[in-house]
Design a protein around this motif. Structure first.
Motif, PDB file in Angstrom:
ATOM      1  N   LEU A  47       0.832  -1.200   0.000  1.00 47.00           N
ATOM      2  CA  LEU A  47       0.000   0.000   0.000  1.00 47.00           C
ATOM      3  C   LEU A  47       0.870   1.256   0.000  1.00 47.00           C
ATOM      4  CD1 LEU A  47      -2.760   1.346   0.132  1.00 47.00           C
ATOM      5  CD2 LEU A  47      -2.671   1.105   2.614  1.00 47.00           C
ATOM      6  N   ALA A  48       1.918   1.283   0.816  1.00 45.70           N
ATOM      7  CA  ALA A  48       2.825   2.433   0.852  1.00 45.70           C
ATOM      8  C   ALA A  48       3.511   2.630  -0.491  1.00 45.70           C
ATOM      9  CB  ALA A  48       3.860   2.262   1.960  1.00 45.70           C
ATOM     10  N   THR A  49       3.835   1.534  -1.172  1.00 49.79           N
ATOM     11  CA  THR A  49       4.466   1.618  -2.492  1.00 49.79           C
ATOM     12  C   THR A  49       3.516   2.250  -3.497  1.00 49.79           C
ATOM     13  OG1 THR A  49       5.814  -0.334  -2.048  1.00 49.79           O
ATOM     14  CG2 THR A  49       5.513   0.279  -4.363  1.00 49.79           C
ATOM     15  N   VAL A  50       2.295   1.756  -3.542  1.00 51.05           N
ATOM     16  CA  VAL A  50       1.311   2.286  -4.497  1.00 51.05           C
ATOM     17  C   VAL A  50       1.030   3.756  -4.205  1.00 51.05           C
ATOM     18  CG1 VAL A  50      -1.076   2.074  -5.284  1.00 51.05           C
ATOM     19  CG2 VAL A  50       0.314   0.030  -4.949  1.00 51.05           C
ATOM     20  N   GLU A  51       0.927   4.120  -2.934  1.00 50.76           N
ATOM     21  CA  GLU A  51       0.667   5.519  -2.572  1.00 50.76           C
ATOM     22  C   GLU A  51       1.832   6.431  -2.953  1.00 50.76           C
ATOM     23  OE1 GLU A  51      -0.272   5.233   1.582  1.00 50.76           O
ATOM     24  OE2 GLU A  51      -2.402   4.902   1.165  1.00 50.76           O
ATOM     25  N   ALA A  52       3.057   5.904  -2.991  1.00 52.47           N
ATOM     26  CA  ALA A  52       4.233   6.717  -3.312  1.00 52.47           C
ATOM     27  C   ALA A  52       4.484   6.839  -4.810  1.00 52.47           C
ATOM     28  CB  ALA A  52       5.474   6.127  -2.636  1.00 52.47           C
ATOM     29  N   MET A  53       3.794   6.056  -5.628  1.00 52.72           N
ATOM     30  CA  MET A  53       4.024   6.099  -7.074  1.00 52.72           C
ATOM     31  C   MET A  53       3.439   7.384  -7.657  1.00 52.72           C
ATOM     32  SD  MET A  53       3.519   2.121  -8.115  1.00 52.72           S
ATOM     33  CE  MET A  53       4.482   2.154  -9.624  1.00 52.72           C
ATOM     34  N   HIS A  54       4.106   7.884  -8.693  1.00 44.67           N
ATOM     35  CA  HIS A  54       3.691   9.123  -9.353  1.00 44.67           C
ATOM     36  C   HIS A  54       3.066   8.801 -10.705  1.00 44.67           C
ATOM     37  CE1 HIS A  54       7.072  10.243  -6.692  1.00 44.67           C
ATOM     38  NE2 HIS A  54       6.280  11.258  -6.427  1.00 44.67           N
ATOM     39  N   PRO A  55       2.066   9.584 -11.094  1.00 45.04           N
ATOM     40  CA  PRO A  55       1.509   9.380 -12.434  1.00 45.04           C
ATOM     41  C   PRO A  55       2.588   9.658 -13.479  1.00 45.04           C
ATOM     42  CG  PRO A  55       0.158  10.901 -11.149  1.00 45.04           C
ATOM     43  CD  PRO A  55       1.406  10.640 -10.368  1.00 45.04           C
ATOM     44  N   GLY A  56       2.592   8.875 -14.501  1.00 46.34           N
ATOM     45  CA  GLY A  56       3.575   9.064 -15.571  1.00 46.34           C
ATOM     46  C   GLY A  56       2.883   9.271 -16.891  1.00 46.34           C
ATOM     47  N   PRO A  57       3.666   9.338 -17.950  1.00 44.40           N
ATOM     48  CA  PRO A  57       3.071   9.497 -19.275  1.00 44.40           C
ATOM     49  C   PRO A  57       2.250   8.268 -19.641  1.00 44.40           C
ATOM     50  CG  PRO A  57       5.415   9.021 -19.445  1.00 44.40           C
ATOM     51  CD  PRO A  57       5.103   9.204 -17.987  1.00 44.40           C
ATOM     52  N   PRO A  58       1.227   8.450 -20.470  1.00 39.95           N
ATOM     53  CA  PRO A  58       0.409   7.302 -20.869  1.00 39.95           C
ATOM     54  C   PRO A  58       1.254   6.233 -21.555  1.00 39.95           C
ATOM     55  CG  PRO A  58      -0.587   9.363 -21.579  1.00 39.95           C
ATOM     56  CD  PRO A  58       0.783   9.691 -21.059  1.00 39.95           C
ATOM     57  N   ARG A  59       0.988   4.992 -21.214  1.00 37.62           N
ATOM     58  CA  ARG A  59       1.623   3.832 -21.841  1.00 37.62           C
ATOM     59  C   ARG A  59       0.737   2.634 -21.565  1.00 37.62           C
ATOM     60  NH1 ARG A  59       6.783   3.602 -17.790  1.00 37.62           N
ATOM     61  NH2 ARG A  59       5.614   3.250 -15.921  1.00 37.62           N
ATOM     62  N   SER A  60       1.090   1.513 -22.090  1.00 40.17           N
ATOM     63  CA  SER A  60       0.294   0.311 -21.847  1.00 40.17           C
ATOM     64  C   SER A  60       0.181   0.095 -20.346  1.00 40.17           C
ATOM     65  CB  SER A  60       0.954  -0.911 -22.481  1.00 40.17           C
ATOM     66  OG  SER A  60       1.083  -0.749 -23.859  1.00 40.17           O
TER      67      SER A  60
END
Length: 73
Positions: A47-60
């Motif tokens: 959960l902490a990992t997913v919360e720390a991820m940043h949106p990036g450019p669109p890709r598959s």
């Protein structure tokens, strides 16, 4: 191996956030899109990992799936 540097007096929530941030950086630099990631349990570290991820450019999209012994669905 993912290393998260915290001080000796860090409480558990700080350690979890640090682990999550380190894992998020690893995934964001490693995943190219379209991968499938199997997770056997949704722990506080995941959960902490997913919360720390940043949106990036669109890709598959990368697909996350819950796995049990011997299967990935």
């Amino acid at each position: 191996m993912i290393v998260a540097d915290t001080d000796d007096n860090a409480d558990e929530s700080h350690v979890m956030r640090a682990l999550g941030a380190a894992a998020a950086v690893y995934l964001e630099t490693t995943l190219m899109g379209g991968e499938r990631i199997g997770v056997s349990s949704w722990s506080s570290t995941i959960l902490a990992t997913v919360e720390a991820m940043h949106p990036g450019p669109p890709r598959s999209p990368t697909r996350w799936c819950r796995c049990s012994a011997g299967s990935a669905t």
